[in-house]
Each structure stands twice: as C-alpha cells, then as structure tokens.
Scaffold this motif. Sequence first.
Motif, PDB file in Angstrom:
ATOM      1  N   SER A 193       2.515   1.748  -3.518  1.00  0.00           N
ATOM      2  CA  SER A 193       1.681   1.682  -4.722  1.00  0.00           C
ATOM      3  C   SER A 193       1.274   3.045  -5.275  1.00  0.00           C
ATOM      4  O   SER A 193       1.042   3.197  -6.476  1.00  0.00           O
ATOM      5  CB  SER A 193       0.413   0.874  -4.427  1.00  0.00           C
ATOM      6  OG  SER A 193      -0.428   1.583  -3.511  1.00  0.00           O
ATOM      7  N   LEU A 253      -2.684  -4.897  -6.294  1.00  0.00           N
ATOM      8  CA  LEU A 253      -3.584  -3.855  -5.801  1.00  0.00           C
ATOM      9  C   LEU A 253      -4.289  -3.224  -6.988  1.00  0.00           C
ATOM     10  O   LEU A 253      -3.712  -3.088  -8.077  1.00  0.00           O
ATOM     11  CB  LEU A 253      -2.822  -2.773  -5.036  1.00  0.00           C
ATOM     12  CG  LEU A 253      -1.888  -3.209  -3.894  1.00  0.00           C
ATOM     13  CD1 LEU A 253      -0.483  -3.494  -4.426  1.00  0.00           C
ATOM     14  CD2 LEU A 253      -1.825  -2.142  -2.820  1.00  0.00           C
ATOM     15  N   LEU A 295      -7.182   0.104  -7.999  1.00  0.00           N
ATOM     16  CA  LEU A 295      -7.995   1.257  -7.606  1.00  0.00           C
ATOM     17  C   LEU A 295      -8.693   1.784  -8.840  1.00  0.00           C
ATOM     18  O   LEU A 295      -8.046   2.222  -9.792  1.00  0.00           O
ATOM     19  CB  LEU A 295      -7.124   2.351  -6.977  1.00  0.00           C
ATOM     20  CG  LEU A 295      -7.860   3.602  -6.512  1.00  0.00           C
ATOM     21  CD1 LEU A 295      -8.836   3.269  -5.381  1.00  0.00           C
ATOM     22  CD2 LEU A 295      -6.866   4.675  -6.052  1.00  0.00           C
ATOM     23  N   VAL A 309       0.841  -1.199   0.000  1.00  0.00           N
ATOM     24  CA  VAL A 309       0.000   0.000   0.000  1.00  0.00           C
ATOM     25  C   VAL A 309       0.876   1.248   0.000  1.00  0.00           C
ATOM     26  O   VAL A 309       0.640   2.210  -0.748  1.00  0.00           O
ATOM     27  CB  VAL A 309      -0.949   0.004   1.216  1.00  0.00           C
ATOM     28  CG1 VAL A 309      -1.675   1.343   1.319  1.00  0.00           C
ATOM     29  CG2 VAL A 309      -1.968  -1.121   1.109  1.00  0.00           C
ATOM     30  N   GLN A 329     -11.856   2.848  -2.789  1.00  0.00           N
ATOM     31  CA  GLN A 329     -11.084   1.999  -1.885  1.00  0.00           C
ATOM     32  C   GLN A 329     -10.102   1.115  -2.655  1.00  0.00           C
ATOM     33  O   GLN A 329     -10.463   0.461  -3.631  1.00  0.00           O
ATOM     34  CB  GLN A 329     -12.037   1.105  -1.084  1.00  0.00           C
ATOM     35  CG  GLN A 329     -11.374   0.227  -0.037  1.00  0.00           C
ATOM     36  CD  GLN A 329     -12.405  -0.609   0.692  1.00  0.00           C
ATOM     37  OE1 GLN A 329     -12.967  -1.556   0.138  1.00  0.00           O
ATOM     38  NE2 GLN A 329     -12.668  -0.270   1.954  1.00  0.00           N
ATOM     39  N   THR A 330      -8.858   1.100  -2.210  1.00  0.00           N
ATOM     40  CA  THR A 330      -7.855   0.222  -2.802  1.00  0.00           C
ATOM     41  C   THR A 330      -8.143  -1.226  -2.415  1.00  0.00           C
ATOM     42  O   THR A 330      -8.396  -1.512  -1.251  1.00  0.00           O
ATOM     43  CB  THR A 330      -6.449   0.602  -2.306  1.00  0.00           C
ATOM     44  OG1 THR A 330      -6.172   1.960  -2.683  1.00  0.00           O
ATOM     45  CG2 THR A 330      -5.390  -0.305  -2.900  1.00  0.00           C
ATOM     46  N   SER A 377     -14.310  -0.844  -5.485  1.00  0.00           N
ATOM     47  CA  SER A 377     -13.257   0.163  -5.437  1.00  0.00           C
ATOM     48  C   SER A 377     -13.750   1.494  -5.995  1.00  0.00           C
ATOM     49  O   SER A 377     -13.474   2.558  -5.423  1.00  0.00           O
ATOM     50  CB  SER A 377     -12.046  -0.322  -6.242  1.00  0.00           C
ATOM     51  OG  SER A 377     -11.040   0.657  -6.277  1.00  0.00           O
ATOM     52  N   CYS A 410      -1.396  -2.188  -9.360  1.00  0.00           N
ATOM     53  CA  CYS A 410      -0.020  -2.226  -8.870  1.00  0.00           C
ATOM     54  C   CYS A 410       0.407  -3.674  -8.660  1.00  0.00           C
ATOM     55  O   CYS A 410      -0.360  -4.489  -8.139  1.00  0.00           O
ATOM     56  CB  CYS A 410       0.105  -1.442  -7.562  1.00  0.00           C
ATOM     57  SG  CYS A 410       1.755  -1.529  -6.807  1.00  0.00           S
ATOM     58  N   THR A 431       3.248   0.474 -10.750  1.00  0.00           N
ATOM     59  CA  THR A 431       1.833   0.846 -10.846  1.00  0.00           C
ATOM     60  C   THR A 431       1.560   1.491 -12.195  1.00  0.00           C
ATOM     61  O   THR A 431       2.251   2.429 -12.596  1.00  0.00           O
ATOM     62  CB  THR A 431       1.450   1.835  -9.722  1.00  0.00           C
ATOM     63  OG1 THR A 431       1.625   1.205  -8.448  1.00  0.00           O
ATOM     64  CG2 THR A 431      -0.006   2.268  -9.860  1.00  0.00           C
ATOM     65  N   PHE A 489      -8.530   0.898   2.361  1.00  0.00           N
ATOM     66  CA  PHE A 489      -8.113  -0.263   1.574  1.00  0.00           C
ATOM     67  C   PHE A 489      -8.611  -1.537   2.239  1.00  0.00           C
ATOM     68  O   PHE A 489      -8.901  -1.560   3.427  1.00  0.00           O
ATOM     69  CB  PHE A 489      -6.590  -0.300   1.390  1.00  0.00           C
ATOM     70  CG  PHE A 489      -5.792  -0.224   2.655  1.00  0.00           C
ATOM     71  CD1 PHE A 489      -5.420  -1.364   3.349  1.00  0.00           C
ATOM     72  CD2 PHE A 489      -5.391   1.007   3.157  1.00  0.00           C
ATOM     73  CE1 PHE A 489      -4.681  -1.292   4.516  1.00  0.00           C
ATOM     74  CE2 PHE A 489      -4.633   1.102   4.321  1.00  0.00           C
ATOM     75  CZ  PHE A 489      -4.281  -0.047   5.000  1.00  0.00           C
ATOM     76  N   LEU A 511      -1.563   4.197  -4.472  1.00  0.00           N
ATOM     77  CA  LEU A 511      -3.023   4.100  -4.466  1.00  0.00           C
ATOM     78  C   LEU A 511      -3.562   4.613  -3.135  1.00  0.00           C
ATOM     79  O   LEU A 511      -2.801   5.077  -2.291  1.00  0.00           O
ATOM     80  CB  LEU A 511      -3.448   2.661  -4.746  1.00  0.00           C
ATOM     81  CG  LEU A 511      -2.867   2.027  -6.026  1.00  0.00           C
ATOM     82  CD1 LEU A 511      -3.495   0.673  -6.295  1.00  0.00           C
ATOM     83  CD2 LEU A 511      -3.054   2.946  -7.230  1.00  0.00           C
ATOM     84  N   ASN A 512      -4.853   4.533  -2.933  1.00  0.00           N
ATOM     85  CA  ASN A 512      -5.472   5.126  -1.748  1.00  0.00           C
ATOM     86  C   ASN A 512      -5.048   4.401  -0.466  1.00  0.00           C
ATOM     87  O   ASN A 512      -5.427   3.256  -0.240  1.00  0.00           O
ATOM     88  CB  ASN A 512      -6.992   5.112  -1.883  1.00  0.00           C
ATOM     89  CG  ASN A 512      -7.684   5.902  -0.793  1.00  0.00           C
ATOM     90  OD1 ASN A 512      -7.034   6.480   0.083  1.00  0.00           O
ATOM     91  ND2 ASN A 512      -9.003   5.964  -0.846  1.00  0.00           N
TER      92      ASN A 512
END
Length: 255
Positions: free
Chosen positions: A146, A251, A253, A143, A182-183, A177, A211, A225, A153, A148-149
């Motif tokens: 990545s 991952l 998103l 996380v 949400q990741t 997502s 990712c 990613t 997650f 991402l969020n």
Amino acid sequence: MPGTLYLIPNTLGPVDIPLQEDGTPHPLDAIIPREVQAVAARLDYFVAENAKTTRAFLKLLGSCQALSKPIQEIGIAELNVNTDASALPALLAPLREGRDGGLISEAGVPAVADPGANLVRMAHQHGIQVRPLVGPSSLLLAVMASGLNGQSFAFNGYLPTDADARSKRIRQLEDRSRKEKQTQLLIETPYRNAAMLEALSSHCQSNTLVCVATDLSLPTESVRTQTAGQWKAALAAGKGPDFHKKPTVFLLLAD
C-alpha cells in the motif's frame, strides 16, 4: 501424548495450476512453501472453515505432493461463524487422542479474520502444541504493497452494512488514523466492494490516502493507492477498479 495442531495456509483464491510431470518447480511453490505443502499432505484430519474449499485445496496440493490418503478418505470437520462453542471439544478430540490435525481457512492464514481462533485457544488450554505455518496473508500483503504506515496498523474487519452506521464508523477510523498516524485496514463482502469504496471516497477527507488491494498473490492482483478525492473523481468518471466479487482489502491513512 496429544497430537499437534498445524495452522495450514490456503491460497487467497482459486488457482488454476496444471499437473507438473517434467520435474520443474510447481507453480504452487510460489504461494505455499514446499515444506508447508509436505506437512499438509501428510495430514488426514482437518478442521476447515469450508469443506468444499478445503477439498479443492487438497486436490491442488495433490498435484505436486502425494497425499496421505485419497481425498474422500481424509477427515474434514467444519468450523465456521455458525459453529457453536459447545462443538469445539469434539473437533479437538482426535488431537487429544494423539492424532495430528490441520486448521485451514477458506482463504489465507487460519485464525486471522477467521473463526479458527477459538479452536486455537482451546488447543492451548488442553496442552495441544500449535504450530503456525508460513503462507499468504492478504492483510500483511496489503500493508506491504500500500505504501501506507507499516509501523502501526489495525485490522477492523467488516464495517456496518447500514449506510449511516458505516459512514459514522469510517469517520471514526479516519479520526483514529489521523491522531495515531495509524493505517486502518478493513474488508468487505466482495459483491459490496463498490459500495465500500464509494463510502470511503465520500466520507473521508479528500487528502486521506485510500488503498484498494484486490486478488493478492493471484494473476489478477491489483493494488492501487491514491487520495479519497482522487478515488471520488475516478469513480465519477467510471474508472473504478475491477474488483466486483473479488476478495479485496481496503486501507486508509489520514494526514
């Protein structure tokens, strides 16, 4: 008085570290804090997902910390996905008798994506103190790296191996997502990594971010990613990641 159940972090993969004899900081210190090493080194009873992996970890640990006993004299009881719930009380018996013990996963931190969670729950039920120790978590590292969020997650474990069921699940996760911003995290058996990335690139919308985080904390670490569309083009051009049989976190998103 019951002993304490220490949740011992393991490395995220094989670490080839030579013996240190010149007093310089040991390379393991960059992965497992020295204080955590000291706790693990003094224990002589472990509940482990894999006894062989645990012995390898103890050998590595012993290269920078004096172990309480020779490895062959340290008790290691296995707890894995095939362990029946009826066997859990016996695993905790030494702790109920006052002996400290460690719970250790095959890789990373125990009780997260790991069968040890049930033992931890039972320890609480029996009034056994549980102490989680600091160490590498592939999920959190993924996380972090990545882009991402990281505010919201969810970890979804393994997806179905059946192709149709897997594609349906991917679309469900992508929809969730998108709606919740949400990741979504998932893992796969390392030899099926290529099939998972192929499925993600094929069944996600082209602008969904995906990712691929491989061998986290290891010298061969790789985190990449890009959009599902870009992954699809990369795979078609034979430019996929080097992740065959390597522990990987995926991952996504959705926009």
